[in-house]
Design a protein around this motif. Structure first.
Motif, short mmCIF file in Angstrom:
data_model
loop_
_atom_site.label_atom_id
_atom_site.label_comp_id
_atom_site.label_asym_id
_atom_site.label_seq_id
_atom_site.Cartn_x
_atom_site.Cartn_y
_atom_site.Cartn_z
N ARG A 177 0.85 -1.20 0.00
CA ARG A 177 0.00 0.00 0.00
C ARG A 177 0.88 1.24 0.00
N VAL A 178 0.60 2.18 -0.91
CA VAL A 178 1.27 3.47 -0.96
C VAL A 178 0.27 4.51 -0.47
N ILE A 179 0.57 5.11 0.68
CA ILE A 179 -0.38 5.99 1.36
C ILE A 179 0.20 7.40 1.40
N ASP A 180 -0.53 8.35 0.84
CA ASP A 180 -0.04 9.74 0.84
C ASP A 180 -0.94 10.62 1.69
N GLU A 181 -0.52 11.88 1.86
CA GLU A 181 -1.27 12.85 2.66
C GLU A 181 -1.72 14.01 1.78
N GLY A 182 -2.06 13.68 0.53
CA GLY A 182 -2.49 14.70 -0.42
C GLY A 182 -3.93 15.11 -0.23
N GLU A 183 -4.48 15.73 -1.28
CA GLU A 183 -5.83 16.28 -1.19
C GLU A 183 -6.92 15.23 -1.33
N GLY A 184 -6.55 14.00 -1.72
CA GLY A 184 -7.54 12.95 -1.85
C GLY A 184 -8.37 13.08 -3.11
N MET A 185 -9.32 12.14 -3.28
CA MET A 185 -10.16 12.12 -4.48
C MET A 185 -11.60 11.84 -4.10
N SER A 186 -12.50 12.35 -4.91
CA SER A 186 -13.92 12.06 -4.74
C SER A 186 -14.22 10.67 -5.27
N ALA A 187 -15.44 10.18 -4.96
CA ALA A 187 -15.85 8.87 -5.47
C ALA A 187 -15.89 8.88 -6.99
N GLU A 188 -16.32 10.00 -7.58
CA GLU A 188 -16.37 10.10 -9.05
C GLU A 188 -14.97 10.02 -9.65
N GLN A 189 -14.01 10.67 -9.02
CA GLN A 189 -12.64 10.63 -9.53
C GLN A 189 -12.04 9.23 -9.40
N GLN A 190 -12.32 8.56 -8.29
CA GLN A 190 -11.81 7.20 -8.10
C GLN A 190 -12.36 6.24 -9.14
N ALA A 191 -13.58 6.51 -9.62
CA ALA A 191 -14.21 5.62 -10.59
C ALA A 191 -13.53 5.67 -11.95
N VAL A 192 -12.81 6.78 -12.25
CA VAL A 192 -12.21 6.93 -13.59
C VAL A 192 -10.69 7.02 -13.55
N ILE A 193 -10.08 6.95 -12.37
CA ILE A 193 -8.64 7.22 -12.24
C ILE A 193 -7.79 6.25 -13.05
N PHE A 194 -8.28 5.01 -13.28
CA PHE A 194 -7.48 4.02 -13.99
C PHE A 194 -7.79 3.99 -15.49
N GLU A 195 -8.59 4.94 -15.97
CA GLU A 195 -8.88 4.96 -17.40
C GLU A 195 -7.73 5.57 -18.18
N LYS A 196 -7.66 5.21 -19.44
CA LYS A 196 -6.59 5.68 -20.32
C LYS A 196 -6.69 7.19 -20.52
N PHE A 197 -5.55 7.87 -20.36
CA PHE A 197 -5.42 9.33 -20.54
C PHE A 197 -6.16 10.14 -19.47
N GLU A 198 -6.55 9.52 -18.37
CA GLU A 198 -7.26 10.25 -17.32
C GLU A 198 -6.26 10.95 -16.40
#
Length: 461
Positions: free
Chosen positions: A389-410
């Motif tokens: 697990r790689v755990i950061d302290e950044g701004e995080g992501m919304s549920a909508e962003q998590q749903a598309v984060i692994f898409e091509k060119f996203e």
């Protein structure tokens, strides 16, 4: 005959796996300060890339490399020579110059100018406005902006805000340019979200001669028809297969020459032109990264793509990835907390592919985490799966962003980060090819956790 004196300051040697196996004190000290060991993977990021390139191309390469050891910035002229013959593999490294300096922070004006230049390069619509923000000229090749362009051209002199919807703003338009700069916009006919950049022209009053308007999209434009997708995939394959070997050498030469100019090794130079050379080198490095991504994309999407599974220690791979990126983290005052050396996590996977995925995850965390924060790498395993697990302290992501984060060119609207939007897509494909998975868990404002899972390996008897 006069023999030229040997100006070599330090020497080192790598093996066929690009591991540093011998080094004089100068290189050895930097290797240790960057989190590496001898023998071990090269922890000096630019040196590692140079060695890998020299070995793969079987060419002697020489250029300036830069590193940060936590206290000082090091600039060195390095020559890497692959060994000839089959009796010995690896490369010989020699250092001709070695300069140290205290790091200087970019001023706010410099940072603003750099952001403007990046947005200019990424913008898909450019327009020139008069001092009242009325349209003078407009240009765009984006397919989903052609209706907007035609409407603007048919109505010169009208404020640009008449043609777009400024998110969350119902006041009379146009507002003062400072309130509109970096505002989010919606455009009829475009499914994408847009960020408006207003660059004032004129002095001493900003905007007295008008404005430059840039519209930057939150993601690349991809038509969703099967025909267009097939065309895109063909173009990507051609880039990876045909252009990659053609482009690498000239781009590498451009980077090397720019670095020579930037470090003033070729002679005195004003700071302004040295900065230009630094920008050229940075852009060249970005192009090489994009070529690498396109090459990987062709490989993983090829029919029958497989990995070469082997027994590995996921903890050791995680520590190597943390060491390699240690300098990048230190430059942002970010601490990488790697698994302790005595923690073993037996797993089954292809070493270089697992390392590639972890480098991508940690590199992303460094890019988006705030200065002075921590990035933790945690391990877990059972009889079936091993995980990092790689755990950061950044701004995080919304549920909508998590749903598309692994898409091509996203890229989640991060238009100025220099990424291709392919890293996480490639990483998940690699994880699945090894019989595992790559997932994300995040809460807005509380950072993100990326988890790589691959099959576990039985403990050694």
């Amino acid at each position: 005959m006069t023999v030229a004196p040997d100006t070599t300051l330090a020497r080192a040697r790598t093996d066929g796996s690009d591991h540093l196996v011998e080094a004089d004190d100068l290189i050895a000290g930097l290797q240790h300060r960057c989190g590496g060991e001898i023998p071990g993977a090269i922890a000096i990021h630019e040196l590692r890339k140079l060695v890998k390139k020299a070995r793969e191309m079987d060419l002697r390469l020489a250029r300036t490399i830069r590193a940060f050891d936590g206290e000082e910035r090091i600039t060195a002229w390095v020559e890497v020579t692959p060994y000839e013959g089959a009796s010995e593999s690896g490369c010989a490294i020699s250092v001709a110059t070695w300069q140290t300096s205290k790091p200087t922070r970019e001023t706010e004006d410099d940072a603003a100018a750099r952001r403007d230049a990046i947005d200019n390069a990424l913008a898909e619509l450019h327009a020139r406005l008069d001092p009242e923000q009325g349209i003078l000229t407009v240009d765009s090749d984006a397919e989903d902006l052609q209706d907007l362009v035609n409407e603007m051209l048919a109505n010169p002199g009208k404020p640009w805000t008449d043609f777009v919807t400024v998110a969350g703003n119902h006041h009379a338009q146009p507002l003062h340019w400072r309130l509109l700069d970096q505002s989010r916009c919606e455009i009829d006919g475009s499914p994408r979200q847009w960020t408006a950049r207003l660059i004032p022209v004129g002095a001493p009053e900003p905007g007295s001669d008008g404005f430059e308007l840039y519209l930057v999209a939150d993601r690349a434009w991809v038509t969703r028809t099967s025909r267009r997708r097939a065309e895109n995939d063909t173009v990507q394959a051609q880039l990876g297969r045909d252009l990659s070997p053609v482009l690498r050498q000239p781009i590498s030469r451009i980077i090397a020459n720019a670095e020579t100019i930037r470090t003033k090794l070729a002679g005195p130079l004003t700071d302004e032109y040295s900065d230009y050379a630094a920008d050229i080198a940075s852009a060249g490095q970005h192009l090489l990264s994009l070529i690498d991504d396109l090459s990987d994309l062709e490989v993983i999407e090829a029919e029958g793509f497989t990995t070469a599974p082997d027994r590995i220690d996921l903890g050791d791979v995680a520590r190597q990835a943390a060491g390699i990126l240690g300098v990048s983290a230190q430059e942002k005052s970010i601490e990488i907390v790697a698994p302790p050396k005595d923690q073993i996590c037996p797993a089954t996977g292809e070493f270089r592919r697992v390392l590639q995925v972890l480098l991508n995850l940690i590199g992303n965390a460094i890019r988006y985490a705030p200065e002075g924060s921590r990035i933790r790498i945690e391990l877990a395993h059972n009889d079936k799966m091993a995980g990092a697990r790689v755990i950061d302290e950044g701004e995080g992501m919304s549920a909508e962003q998590q749903a598309v984060i692994f898409e091509k060119f996203e890229r989640l609207g991060r238009s100025g980060d220099g990424g291709s939007g392919l890293g996480l897509y490639i990483s998940r494909r690699l994880a699945r090819a090894m019989g595992g998975e790559l997932t994300v868990d995040s809460v807005e404002g509380e950072g993100a956790t990326f988890t790589l899972m691959i099959p576990s390996a039985a403990e050694a008897n």
